[in-house]
Design an enzyme around this catalytic site. Structure first.
Site, PDB file in Angstrom:
ATOM      1  N   GLU A  11       0.819  -1.212   0.000  1.00  0.00           N
ATOM      2  CA  GLU A  11       0.000   0.000   0.000  1.00  0.00           C
ATOM      3  C   GLU A  11       0.847   1.254   0.000  1.00  0.00           C
ATOM      4  O   GLU A  11       0.564   2.213  -0.698  1.00  0.00           O
ATOM      5  CB  GLU A  11      -0.910   0.034   1.233  1.00  0.00           C
ATOM      6  CG  GLU A  11      -2.151  -0.809   1.116  1.00  0.00           C
ATOM      7  CD  GLU A  11      -1.843  -2.267   1.319  1.00  0.00           C
ATOM      8  OE1 GLU A  11      -0.718  -2.566   1.745  1.00  0.00           O
ATOM      9  OE2 GLU A  11      -2.718  -3.086   1.059  1.00  0.00           O
ATOM     10  N   HIS A  67     -10.590  -5.503  10.100  1.00  0.00           N
ATOM     11  CA  HIS A  67     -11.227  -5.269   8.814  1.00  0.00           C
ATOM     12  C   HIS A  67     -12.508  -4.473   8.962  1.00  0.00           C
ATOM     13  O   HIS A  67     -13.323  -4.432   8.054  1.00  0.00           O
ATOM     14  CB  HIS A  67     -11.527  -6.607   8.123  1.00  0.00           C
ATOM     15  CG  HIS A  67     -10.290  -7.309   7.696  1.00  0.00           C
ATOM     16  ND1 HIS A  67      -9.457  -7.933   8.568  1.00  0.00           N
ATOM     17  CD2 HIS A  67      -9.737  -7.473   6.473  1.00  0.00           C
ATOM     18  CE1 HIS A  67      -8.441  -8.461   7.918  1.00  0.00           C
ATOM     19  NE2 HIS A  67      -8.576  -8.191   6.646  1.00  0.00           N
TER      20      HIS A  67
END
Lengths: 414, 389
Positions: free
Chosen positions: A150, A219
């Site tokens: 990322e 998450h």
């Protein structure tokens, strides 16, 4: 009573009216007549310098006429249950992720500089199918499958944006973008300033966040609160297929970096959206349900919890005004302010954490600017300050539920 | 240092003793071949030849520009001590050969991005002394309007992408610029510079992986000055061969104090990157000052080491010896050149000192892009809707 819809009209250029003319005056007469004293002035402030703090009145600044720009279709009926925006013209029905895909595809067709990068966005079609089919259509150079890094690919997107490309960086889950925080904060947000205006960073950073169905703590993160202090970026949260497509297009066309927050549980919402092209305004809030008694400010998934609570509230005789703030940075204090001046009570319902969340900032902003108009303290319902547990029942109690909203409204409206 | 005398210098220059030295810089482009001081060490590629094509003009240009850079950095040192420059100031003296050699090998369409030790690279890319000193002192005329500071020099029209404070973060940016160059089909490359300290950052390897995967014209240049602030390279890195760190990506180790070696390596790297994808260059260089002005630079290394490098490997001395041995100028002429440079720098500083500070309204400009309807006054917006195109 008939639903008054303001939506896609032919000759949209001439028909464009500024948003603040969608007054609740057009609808049911207010039950409290004392309200009429304060609600009429249009708040239009000239804004040439940063020190203008007073609400001066000047001529209404009409929107630049854009033939393709259609103002938000606003739902009006009180009896409206699902908060969906519909239009008079025939549209087509689709799911929210398809609306995002449509917006993306239209922008990629329109401007060859637009490209998408993220994990599994290409051949796999996107983990939530938002980029499905795009790789086949546009090729591997415009829909880029990145490895799992990322930090690097966000940095690369920003570097590419410095040269004039318009990348859309997808975080498979917003939580993963924490790894790219340095790039988003220092480079994305600040480069325009530290280079004295030489470089613009027209990126869109998007991805699903929020509490899903037992996805676990890592998450189920809500990053709005972490990003909100970064100077130089804009944040928007979509909640319906209509505004998802509109905001996606607006974000891509914007010269500023925009973070578009989607929600994992909203991808399969179905709605009918117009066939012709439209864009939503990035800084504008959406009036979901006009009302008189209390202003409820919300965004993303909580909008649906609020609308569900609104059903109960209406049965109990309350008339809540529900606004989907959409723009998380900067806040649309114009719409919010008008609403506060009308109802004098504010309830904020959000999915962000209690500490330092969007609701906290919004409470401060409302208190600072509209203190005189409040009859009761601003109440904010947020998620609990806990990591999201796995067990279903516990997870349910982490976020705000409609019953809590009803109780809060009753408490505020005493 | 091995020098090879040019065997075929066709125009013999008859030099009257009183001639001004300007004449040399403007007219003579006779090719001169110079041999680099050390051979290149290569990893997964064939090293380029040690013989570098140059010319008298280039030699004198190198000398002049490097002396200018050196003087500029020393002047910045005094300005910092006089408290006209505040915050962080990272000086590049000792490493000038890297900036100069790189510029000589590339065009303004090729992009350079570096970390915070960016004053000389900015100058090399075409920035003016006035912009440098104004920015360092926070004045309006600075290259970033006084809002960036020492670590944020940018020059978009010469493809200089800065100027970044966070160690290592510029490398993914640089690979992104390379990606854009490939996307737009420009035949250009990007040089992403970083230091031996940043070489241990994970994002470097992430970016290198993507660059190699997507065949991007990215060249990663490690300016190895052997110290990451106070930590010597042997204390920070298990493997000191930074040019080999790319593993599957070819690398080249270069003597970073020799401007011609740098030039040759950068030319080689550009050709490689355009055809075959990324490559890593390791420049073996040295900085005389400490990491920044707050660091004396002597607590983690001996003064003998610093003066040793200055005597044996100083890049400007090397060029000076070359110039003298090729009879391009006399000692006196070079000294006059240095005096002129000194005056130029002093003038630029005086001019920058006269420059005004930015207007208070500048605090709020350039946060968002103007003209697109969004104006920033903090999260409390008091104005009517913005319109987007």
């Amino acid at each position: 009573m008939s639903a008054i819809l303001q939506g896609a009209g032919a000759g949209a250029a001439a028909a464009l009216t500024p948003f603040n003319s969608i007054d609740s005056n057009k609808f049911v007469a207010p039950s409290r007549s004392s309200l009429s004293v304060r609600s009429k002035s249009y708040i239009v402030a000239g804004s040439d310098d940063g020190t203008n703090k007073s609400f001066g009145s000047s001529s209404l600044i009409a929107r630049r006429s854009q033939p393709l720009m259609i103002p938000n279709a606003v739902t009006a009926t009180k009896a409206d249950t699902a908060a969906s925006s519909t239009s008079l013209k025939s549209g087509h029905e689709l799911l929210l992720y398809e609306a995002l895909q449509e917006g993306l595809e239209e922008e990629m067709d329109r401007d060859p500089h637009v490209c998408v990068m993220g994990e599994d966005v290409g051949h796999y079609g996107g983990s939530y199918k938002v980029t499905k089919g795009l790789a086949d259509k546009f090729g591997d150079l415009r829909v880029l499958d990145t490895p799992i890094c990322e930090n690097a690919f966000t940095g690369m997107g920003i570097g590419a944006a410095m040269t004039g490309l318009r990348p859309i960086i997808e975080g498979m889950n917003m939580g993963f973008l924490l790894l790219a925080f340095n790039q988003i904060s220092n480079n994305c947000g600040m480069l325009h300033y530290t280079s004295g205006g030489q470089f613009t960073i027209p990126v869109v950073i998007r991805g699903p966040g929020g509490v899903g169905r037992q996805l676990g703590a890592e998450h189920s993160q809500r990053l709005e609160s972490y990003f909100q202090s970064i100077p130089g970026i804009q944040m928007v949260a979509c909640s319906t297929p209509y505004n998802a497509k509109g905001l996606m297009k607006a974000a891509i066309r914007s010269e500023n970096p925009v973070i578009l927050f989607e929600h994992v549980l909203l991808y399969n919402l179905k709605e009918s959206i117009p066939d012709e092209e439209y864009i939503c305004n990035l800084e504008e809030a959406e009036m979901v349900r006009p009302g008189e008694h209390i202003t409820i400010l919300t965004y993303s998934r909580m909008r649906y919890h609020v609308m569900q609570a609104a059903k109960t509230l209406v049965n109990k005789g309350y008339d809540p005004e529900v606004i989907d703030i959409r723009s998380l940075k900067p806040f649309d204090l114009h719409t919010i302010g008008n609403s506060v001046k009308k109802t004098h009570r504010v309830l904020i319902v959000e999915e962000c954490m209690r500490t330092g969340g969007i609701g906290a900032s919004l409470t401060a902003a409302i208190n600072e600017n509209f203190h005189d108009y409040l009859d009761a303290p601003v109440m904010c319902l947020s998620s609990q300050d806990v990591p999201t547990p796995y067990a279903g029942t516990l997870e349910e109690w982490t976020v705000v539920q409609p019953a809590q909203i009803v109780t809060a409204v009753e408490q505020l409206c005493q | 240092m091995a020098l090879s005398r040019l065997s075929s210098r066709s125009n013999g220059i008859a030099r009257p003793f009183s001639a001004a030295f300007n004449r040399f810089i403007s007219t003579d482009t006779t090719p001169i071949t110079i041999e680099t001081s050390l051979p290149f060490t290569a990893h997964l590629c064939d090293p380029p030849s040690r013989s570098v094509e140059s010319s008298s003009q280039e030699l004198l240009d190198f000398f002049r520009t490097m002396a200018l850079m050196r003087r500029m950095e020393i002047a910045a040192d005094s300005l910092y001590k006089a408290k006209l420059i505040r915050g962080f100031c990272h000086l590049y003296d000792g490493q000038e050969a890297v900036a100069i050699g790189m510029e000589a090998a590339i065009t303004k369409k090729d992009a350079i991005i570096t970390a915070y030790r960016d004053h000389c690279i900015f100058l090399g890319r075409g920035g003016s002394l006035h912009e440098v000193f104004s920015e360092l002192m926070g004045r309006q005329a600075g290259c970033s309007k006084g809002k960036g500071g020492s670590m944020h020099f940018y020059k978009k029209d010469s493809s200089f992408y800065g100027g970044h404070g966070i160690v290592g973060a510029q490398v993914p940016l640089g690979c992104g610029v390379a990606f854009a160059q490939k996307y737009n089909k420009e035949e250009a490359v990007t040089f992403a510079l970083y230091g031996d300290g940043a070489a241990n950052q994970g994002q470097l390897f992430e970016a290198l992986n993507i660059s190699a995967l997507w065949d991007l014209p990215a060249i990663l240049v490690c300016e190895n000055n052997h110290y990451g602030m106070g930590t010597a390279e042997w204390r920070a890195a298990k493997s000191p061969s930074y040019y080999k760190r790319g593993d599957y990506v070819p690398g080249l180790k270069v003597d970073g104090m020799d401007a011609f070696a740098v030039k040759q390596a950068c030319k080689f790297a550009k050709d490689h990157a355009l055809e075959k994808g990324p490559i890593i260059l390791e420049m073996d260089t040295y900085r005389y000052h400490g990491h920044s002005m707050s660091d004396p630079g002597s607590t983690y290394r001996t003064r003998d080491e610093i003066s040793g490098v200055r005597q044996e490997r100083d890049p400007i001395e090397r060029i000076k010896k070359l110039v003298l041995s090729h009879d391009l100028a006399t000692e006196k002429e070079l000294k006059d050149m240095e005096k002129e440079i000194r005056k130029e720098v002093d003038d630029a500083i005086a001019k920058a000192k006269d420059c005004p500070m930015p207007e208070p309204s500048e605090l709020f400009t350039n946060v968002y892009v103007k003209g697109f309807g969004t104006e920033s006054f903090g999260p409390d917006r008091k104005e009517v809707k913005a319109a987007l195109p």
